[in-house]
Design an enzyme around this catalytic site. Sequence first.
Site, short mmCIF file in Angstrom:
data_model
loop_
_atom_site.label_atom_id
_atom_site.label_comp_id
_atom_site.label_asym_id
_atom_site.label_seq_id
_atom_site.Cartn_x
_atom_site.Cartn_y
_atom_site.Cartn_z
CE LYS A 173 -3.10 -2.28 3.28
NZ LYS A 173 -3.48 -2.30 4.71
N GLY A 174 2.13 1.10 0.35
CA GLY A 174 2.97 2.26 0.63
C GLY A 174 3.13 3.23 -0.52
CD GLU A 204 7.97 -1.08 -3.63
OE1 GLU A 204 7.30 -0.36 -2.89
OE2 GLU A 204 8.10 -2.30 -3.45
CG ASP A 205 6.57 2.69 0.01
OD1 ASP A 205 6.92 1.66 -0.64
OD2 ASP A 205 6.13 2.61 1.16
CG ASP A 245 14.38 -1.60 4.17
OD1 ASP A 245 15.55 -1.82 4.47
OD2 ASP A 245 13.53 -1.23 4.99
CE LYS A 290 15.03 2.48 5.86
NZ LYS A 290 14.53 1.50 6.85
CG PHE A 295 10.89 1.83 11.00
CD1 PHE A 295 10.91 0.59 10.38
CD2 PHE A 295 9.67 2.47 11.18
CE1 PHE A 295 9.74 -0.02 9.96
CE2 PHE A 295 8.50 1.87 10.76
CZ PHE A 295 8.53 0.63 10.15
CB VAL A 296 11.39 6.60 7.19
CG1 VAL A 296 12.74 7.19 7.55
CG2 VAL A 296 11.52 5.64 6.02
C1 PRP Z 1 7.47 -2.02 2.00
C2 PRP Z 1 7.73 -1.17 0.77
C3 PRP Z 1 8.32 -2.15 -0.20
C4 PRP Z 1 9.06 -3.11 0.69
C5 PRP Z 1 10.51 -2.74 0.69
O1 PRP Z 1 6.24 -2.63 1.85
O2 PRP Z 1 6.55 -0.61 0.28
O3 PRP Z 1 7.34 -2.81 -0.96
O4 PRP Z 1 8.52 -2.97 2.01
O5 PRP Z 1 11.25 -3.60 1.51
P1 PRP Z 1 12.37 -4.58 0.96
O6 PRP Z 1 13.22 -3.80 -0.01
O7 PRP Z 1 13.13 -4.94 2.22
O8 PRP Z 1 11.71 -5.77 0.34
P2 PRP Z 1 5.47 -3.39 3.06
O9 PRP Z 1 5.68 -4.88 2.88
O10 PRP Z 1 5.86 -2.77 4.36
O11 PRP Z 1 3.94 -3.13 2.74
P3 PRP Z 1 3.13 -1.75 2.67
O12 PRP Z 1 3.61 -1.03 1.43
O13 PRP Z 1 1.71 -2.19 2.55
O14 PRP Z 1 3.39 -0.96 3.94
#
Ligand code: PRP
Length: 172
Positions: A38-39, A94-95, A98, A126, A147-148
């Site tokens: 959802k991000g 993507e938001d 990581d 990151k 953590f943001v």
């Molecule tokens: C977050 C973000 C990416 C992913 C990045 O999503 O939106 O999709 O984590 O992390 P990574 O590079 O370590 O794989 P999340 O699973 O938290 O779901 P959300 O977008 O619904 O909060």
Amino acid sequence: MLRPLITREQIELKLDEMADAIRDDYAGQRLILVGVLKGSTFFLADLARRLPDDVEIDFCQVSSYGGGKSSTGVVQIRKDLDINIEDRHVLIIEDIVDTGLTLMHLKELFATRRPASLKVASLLSKPEARTHDTLVDYIGFEIPNEFVVGYGLDYAERYRNLPYIAVLHPEA
Ligand code: PRP
């Protein structure tokens, strides 16, 4: 406790820059934006409004994180695309990237569907957290390994609606 990291003004300026670059790179080509729920929703909505009006928008959802702060290392597709991306120009939105695990998995999956091109735009990256090396074509901000939350990013579904990005510190 929230410590502001990137202001809404900085986000707006960065979106203008990213949209300019994307418009130039895809001039004359019709683009599908694929938001990763959802991000990415806030970033996608604001970026898309800066792009030509014939972009198509689709979403997918994967889960690699539970409700907490650390990755489980497992990526599951929870919602697949509605649009057939064969021979289409696809830009994954993507938001944050990581560890890179989510993106690597998505790129591998979408590549099997033979898009004309497959690129990625992420508002945040990151680099220090990367364990899976994967190319991000358009990066808004590189941030430290903290953590943001805000502007789509959550902690246990909270804080997505902040109009800026902040570092979340545990309650004192
Ligand atoms: C977050 C973000 C990416 C992913 C990045 O999503 O939106 O999709 O984590 O992390 P990574 O590079 O370590 O794989 P999340 O699973 O938290 O779901 P959300 O977008 O619904 O909060």
